[in-house]
Scaffold this motif. Sequence first.
Motif, mmCIF file in Angstrom:
data_model
loop_
_atom_site.group_PDB
_atom_site.id
_atom_site.type_symbol
_atom_site.label_atom_id
_atom_site.label_comp_id
_atom_site.label_asym_id
_atom_site.label_seq_id
_atom_site.Cartn_x
_atom_site.Cartn_y
_atom_site.Cartn_z
ATOM 1 N N UNK A 51 0.815 -1.214 0.000
ATOM 2 C CA UNK A 51 0.000 0.000 0.000
ATOM 3 C C UNK A 51 0.846 1.260 0.000
ATOM 4 N N UNK A 52 2.071 1.180 0.497
ATOM 5 C CA UNK A 52 2.904 2.371 0.600
ATOM 6 C C UNK A 52 3.566 2.726 -0.724
ATOM 7 N N UNK A 53 3.524 1.801 -1.716
ATOM 8 C CA UNK A 53 4.137 2.063 -3.005
ATOM 9 C C UNK A 53 3.265 3.008 -3.808
ATOM 10 N N UNK A 54 3.885 3.884 -4.650
ATOM 11 C CA UNK A 54 3.091 4.773 -5.488
ATOM 12 C C UNK A 54 2.348 3.981 -6.556
ATOM 13 N N UNK A 55 1.148 4.427 -6.902
ATOM 14 C CA UNK A 55 0.339 3.764 -7.913
ATOM 15 C C UNK A 55 0.829 4.196 -9.283
ATOM 16 N N UNK A 56 1.203 3.231 -10.128
ATOM 17 C CA UNK A 56 1.683 3.524 -11.477
ATOM 18 C C UNK A 56 0.941 2.657 -12.468
ATOM 19 N N UNK A 57 0.827 3.138 -13.718
ATOM 20 C CA UNK A 57 0.212 2.355 -14.784
ATOM 21 C C UNK A 57 1.159 1.218 -15.161
ATOM 22 N N UNK A 58 0.574 0.097 -15.563
ATOM 23 C CA UNK A 58 1.396 -1.030 -15.974
ATOM 24 C C UNK A 58 2.240 -0.658 -17.185
ATOM 25 N N UNK A 59 1.695 0.152 -18.058
ATOM 26 C CA UNK A 59 2.436 0.560 -19.247
ATOM 27 C C UNK A 59 2.025 1.979 -19.599
ATOM 28 N N UNK A 60 3.016 2.865 -19.716
ATOM 29 C CA UNK A 60 2.718 4.249 -20.050
ATOM 30 C C UNK A 60 2.160 4.322 -21.473
ATOM 31 N N UNK A 61 1.137 5.134 -21.669
ATOM 32 C CA UNK A 61 0.544 5.334 -22.981
ATOM 33 C C UNK A 61 1.529 6.091 -23.859
ATOM 34 N N UNK A 62 1.837 5.540 -25.049
ATOM 35 C CA UNK A 62 2.785 6.182 -25.951
ATOM 36 C C UNK A 62 2.108 7.356 -26.645
ATOM 37 N N UNK A 63 2.775 8.495 -26.658
ATOM 38 C CA UNK A 63 2.251 9.697 -27.292
ATOM 39 C C UNK A 63 3.294 10.223 -28.273
ATOM 40 N N UNK A 64 2.871 10.486 -29.495
ATOM 41 C CA UNK A 64 3.774 11.036 -30.502
ATOM 42 C C UNK A 64 3.995 12.528 -30.265
ATOM 43 N N UNK A 65 5.214 12.974 -30.524
ATOM 44 C CA UNK A 65 5.566 14.388 -30.408
ATOM 45 C C UNK A 65 6.402 14.783 -31.622
ATOM 46 N N UNK A 147 -5.446 14.189 -29.098
ATOM 47 C CA UNK A 147 -4.689 14.386 -27.867
ATOM 48 C C UNK A 147 -4.038 13.104 -27.379
ATOM 49 N N UNK A 148 -4.728 11.983 -27.548
ATOM 50 C CA UNK A 148 -4.190 10.696 -27.095
ATOM 51 C C UNK A 148 -3.082 10.188 -28.006
ATOM 52 N N UNK A 149 -3.193 10.455 -29.312
ATOM 53 C CA UNK A 149 -2.169 9.992 -30.261
ATOM 54 C C UNK A 149 -0.947 10.897 -30.213
ATOM 55 N N UNK A 150 -1.151 12.211 -30.190
ATOM 56 C CA UNK A 150 -0.030 13.133 -30.055
ATOM 57 C C UNK A 150 -0.115 14.329 -30.995
ATOM 58 N N UNK A 151 0.752 15.271 -30.747
ATOM 59 C CA UNK A 151 0.811 16.502 -31.542
ATOM 60 C C UNK A 151 2.148 16.508 -32.287
ATOM 61 N N UNK A 152 2.088 16.451 -33.609
ATOM 62 C CA UNK A 152 3.307 16.368 -34.405
ATOM 63 C C UNK A 152 2.999 16.760 -35.845
ATOM 64 N N UNK A 153 4.037 17.018 -36.633
ATOM 65 C CA UNK A 153 3.918 17.301 -38.055
ATOM 66 C C UNK A 153 4.850 16.367 -38.808
ATOM 67 N N UNK A 154 4.631 16.232 -40.105
ATOM 68 C CA UNK A 154 5.502 15.418 -40.939
ATOM 69 C C UNK A 154 6.199 16.295 -41.982
ATOM 70 N N UNK A 155 7.455 15.994 -42.290
ATOM 71 C CA UNK A 155 8.161 16.779 -43.301
ATOM 72 C C UNK A 155 7.620 16.480 -44.694
ATOM 73 N N UNK A 156 7.666 17.441 -45.611
ATOM 74 C CA UNK A 156 7.220 17.167 -46.977
ATOM 75 C C UNK A 156 8.162 16.175 -47.648
ATOM 76 N N UNK A 157 7.610 15.408 -48.567
ATOM 77 C CA UNK A 157 8.409 14.427 -49.306
ATOM 78 C C UNK A 157 7.935 14.481 -50.752
ATOM 79 N N UNK A 158 8.379 15.526 -51.451
ATOM 80 C CA UNK A 158 7.797 15.862 -52.754
ATOM 81 C C UNK A 158 8.670 15.471 -53.942
ATOM 82 N N UNK A 159 9.802 14.829 -53.692
ATOM 83 C CA UNK A 159 10.751 14.566 -54.787
ATOM 84 C C UNK A 159 10.823 13.094 -55.170
ATOM 85 N N UNK A 160 9.746 12.385 -54.987
ATOM 86 C CA UNK A 160 9.737 10.962 -55.307
ATOM 87 C C UNK A 160 9.094 10.669 -56.667
#
Length: 243
Positions: A51-65, A147-160
């Motif tokens: 009971x004295x141990x801190x409560x933690x999630x079994x696995x942290x939710x992965x969030x993209x940044x 919000x759950x997936x994350x806040x991020x942008x992708x670089x352009x890839x226009x030379x293919x």
Amino acid sequence: MLRATISLMTSITLFFLISCGDKADKANKDVNSTKGAPPSTEQGVQVKEIDSLPVTKEEEEFVLTEENAIDFFFEYAKTLKEDKVKLTTTMGSFTIQLYDNVPYHKANFIYLAKKGYFENTMFHRVVKDFIIQGGNSDNRETGKKRGQIGRYLLPPDTRKGHKHHRGTISMPSSERDNPHKLASPYEFFIVVTKPGSYHLDGNYTPFGRVIEGMDIVDKINQVEVDEGDWPMQNVYILRAEVL
């Protein structure tokens, strides 16, 4: 006299033993009848330590940044064998094949489809004989998913070598201060112009094409819209299936 004394002592001893037995029986009865009976002393120590141990999630939710997204999609792309996604809408279904040589955008689209992001989003911008744009909505559920997936942008890839032919799926730029045309990962647009909208080449990243159901894309492009190009009747994406 001696016999009387022994008799008295025997009576006292018997009374004492009976009394102790009754108390023990009562204590056992009380413990067993109590909901959530306390454990033994040894177990009690263990419980206190747990009971004295801190409560933690079994696995942290992965969030993209913006810091981890590129590395994540670089590795995620290596694991992918799928290259098609079927979108089922309230107006019908169509299938998109994604280009292998645009790995970040391909991986991003498949990742979002597998996460269930596109479900209940809308085609929120429709420009006649030009594009249909999807992946957003005005409901809280979509904002929560982002919000759950994350806040991020992708670089352009226009030379293919890919151009904005009719049926091409491409990724719009973010609305943020964005001189480098970084892509908004949650949204996409599909070109309906014949034979294409080539003025978009070099500014946006084509990452796939419609290979089945282009008639449904055309049908969506013909819906009635308001002054802001938002359909008067919402066109929902009901399901995105990775094939």
